[in-house]
Design a protein around this motif. Structure first.
Motif, PDB file in Angstrom:
ATOM      1  N   ALA A  74       6.388   4.359   5.958  1.00 20.30           N
ATOM      2  CA  ALA A  74       5.789   4.165   7.288  1.00 20.30           C
ATOM      3  C   ALA A  74       6.877   3.848   8.311  1.00 20.30           C
ATOM      4  CB  ALA A  74       4.755   3.047   7.242  1.00 20.30           C
ATOM      5  N   ALA A  75       7.996   4.563   8.213  1.00 17.00           N
ATOM      6  CA  ALA A  75       9.128   4.264   9.091  1.00 17.00           C
ATOM      7  C   ALA A  75       8.769   4.387  10.566  1.00 17.00           C
ATOM      8  CB  ALA A  75      10.297   5.190   8.752  1.00 17.00           C
ATOM      9  N   GLU A  76       7.798   5.258  10.887  1.00 16.22           N
ATOM     10  CA  GLU A  76       7.435   5.439  12.291  1.00 16.22           C
ATOM     11  C   GLU A  76       6.853   4.169  12.897  1.00 16.22           C
ATOM     12  OE1 GLU A  76       3.773   6.425   9.884  1.00 16.22           O
ATOM     13  OE2 GLU A  76       5.940   6.784   9.737  1.00 16.22           O
ATOM     14  N   ARG A  77       6.313   3.306  12.047  1.00 15.27           N
ATOM     15  CA  ARG A  77       5.711   2.078  12.564  1.00 15.27           C
ATOM     16  C   ARG A  77       6.741   0.999  12.877  1.00 15.27           C
ATOM     17  NH1 ARG A  77      -0.463   1.009  11.169  1.00 15.27           N
ATOM     18  NH2 ARG A  77      -1.148   3.183  10.992  1.00 15.27           N
TER      19      ARG A  77
ATOM     20  N   ALA B  90      10.214  -4.522   2.151  1.00 16.80           N
ATOM     21  CA  ALA B  90      11.210  -4.630   1.085  1.00 16.80           C
ATOM     22  C   ALA B  90      11.724  -3.270   0.653  1.00 16.80           C
ATOM     23  CB  ALA B  90      10.601  -5.371  -0.111  1.00 16.80           C
ATOM     24  N   ALA B  91      10.905  -2.247   0.748  1.00 20.29           N
ATOM     25  CA  ALA B  91      11.303  -0.903   0.330  1.00 20.29           C
ATOM     26  C   ALA B  91      11.843  -0.115   1.521  1.00 20.29           C
ATOM     27  CB  ALA B  91      10.118  -0.171  -0.286  1.00 20.29           C
ATOM     28  N   PRO B  92      12.803   0.769   1.304  1.00 21.05           N
ATOM     29  CA  PRO B  92      13.326   1.589   2.406  1.00 21.05           C
ATOM     30  C   PRO B  92      12.207   2.390   3.073  1.00 21.05           C
ATOM     31  CG  PRO B  92      14.715   1.790   0.460  1.00 21.05           C
ATOM     32  CD  PRO B  92      13.495   1.037   0.032  1.00 21.05           C
TER      33      PRO B  92
ATOM     34  N   LEU C  20       0.846  -1.188   0.000  1.00 17.70           N
ATOM     35  CA  LEU C  20       0.000   0.000   0.000  1.00 17.70           C
ATOM     36  C   LEU C  20       0.884   1.241   0.000  1.00 17.70           C
ATOM     37  CD1 LEU C  20      -2.696  -0.993   2.664  1.00 17.70           C
ATOM     38  CD2 LEU C  20      -2.790  -1.286   0.175  1.00 17.70           C
ATOM     39  N   ASP C  21       0.682   2.108  -0.991  1.00 18.08           N
ATOM     40  CA  ASP C  21       1.456   3.346  -0.993  1.00 18.08           C
ATOM     41  C   ASP C  21       0.944   4.258   0.114  1.00 18.08           C
ATOM     42  OD1 ASP C  21      -0.750   4.952  -1.957  1.00 18.08           O
ATOM     43  OD2 ASP C  21      -0.322   4.198  -3.965  1.00 18.08           O
TER      44      ASP C  21
END
Length: 322
Positions: free
Chosen positions: A76-79, A89-91, A12-13
């Motif tokens: 969604a790095a905060e998660r 898989a994506a940064p 999901l983008d």
């Protein structure tokens, strides 16, 4: 509307998942608005408080959206600091991780899977008529609710004595009064619960909300709210069929001591059983993946079909004799 079943490889983008998160919060806020308003005024409600006290899941927790196991959230790095999320898989992406949950909560994961699969595989039983609530006040002047008994103590006791108690749910049975316990067809225990739970039980249907909360981010937020709505709808019937006079709260009784009341109770009970089994399927798919669930269900159906048929015939014979 229920969200579509997503494959575990779904990505999901950021715009998509934040839109879903926003819609989830709005729906959750609408579902809990009346409770939050009562809480702000310090008001108690004998029907609806149960959904937030027994299940110990607050409105703020209910409005937290998750995508479900294996669904990658981009940007969604905060998660990544949230429990049971792993890097995708994506940064900067994050994924609810069913393996991390199972590693930390192995016993709980096994219990939830057994409860969902085994309950769904059994035939529903529809001869209890909600008498568990009556058994909780049988021959006991001390009641869990302050509302008066609709038929008085003697009338309530007479209804219990005129019926066969058939409760299959331990978390209802454990609140039976001492005099009611030996009247139940079976003496229930916590260890036997996965072997006895069946989809006709109202409390087994409400507990789907409990299992969804226990699975946390492995369950899509939309599905979590669907289980909450089922619990809410079942709770109303549970209290409508209870021995209490709840007219002060606008509750119209379903008089299960009468033939018409029994018929209405069973009709609605059957509809809840169907909704519950569909939610059990969706929970397993969201958590474990459609392929694994379908394969396991096929094997289980082949193994349990003869037992289910015998059980169904036995229920019909007992009901006809009652």
């Amino acid at each position: 509307m229920p969200a579509p079943v997503l494959d575990h490889a779904t990505v999901l983008d950021h715009a998509t998942w934040t839109d879903r998160e926003r819609a989830h919060r709005e729906r959750a806020d609408e579902l809990t608005a009346a409770h939050r308003e009562r809480a702000a005024r310090g008001e108690k409600h004998p029907v609806w408080d149960f959904l937030f006290t027994y299940y110990s899941y607050s409105p703020s927790q209910l409005r937290r959206w998750h995508p479900g196991a294996g669904v990658q959230l981009d940007a969604a790095a905060e998660r990544l600091g949230w429990r049971w999320y792993s890097p995708g898989a994506a940064p900067g992406s994050a994924v609810p991780d069913a393996d991390a949950f199972a590693s930390e909560k192995d016993a709980l994961a096994g219990l939830i899977e057994r409860m969902l699969r085994r309950t769904a595989a059994r035939p529903g039983q529809f001869g209890c008529f909600g008498l568990h609530e009556w058994a909780m006040v049988y021959r006991d002047p001390e009641h869990r609710h302050t509302a008066p008994l609709r038929l008085g103590q003697d009338g309530t006791d007479a209804v219990v004595e005129a019926h066969d108690l058939r409760c299959t749910h331990f978390d209802a049975f454990r609140f039976f009064t001492p005099d009611a316990v030996p009247r139940n067809r079976q003496r229930l225990s916590r260890t036997d619960q996965p072997e006895l739970e069946q989809p006709g039980c109202l409390h087994a249907g409400m507990d789907l909300y409990k299992w969804a909360t226990k699975l946390g981010p492995l369950v899509p937020g939309e599905l979590l709210l669907d289980t909450f709505e089922l619990a809410r709808d079942i709770r109303l019937l549970d209290m409508e069929a209870a021995p209490y006079d709840l007219s002060a709260w606008g509750v119209v009784p379903v008089p299960i001591e009468t033939a018409d009341g029994k018929a209405e109770y069973v009709r609605r009970q059957r509809a809840f059983a169907e909704r519950g089994n569909e939610l059990r399927r969706r929970l397993l798919v969201a958590w474990l993946g459609a392929g694994q669930v379908a394969g396991a269900q096929s094997a289980q159906t082949a193994q349990t079909a003869p037992d289910a048929a015998r059980s169904s015939r036995s229920v019909m014979v007992r009901s006809a004799a009652s």
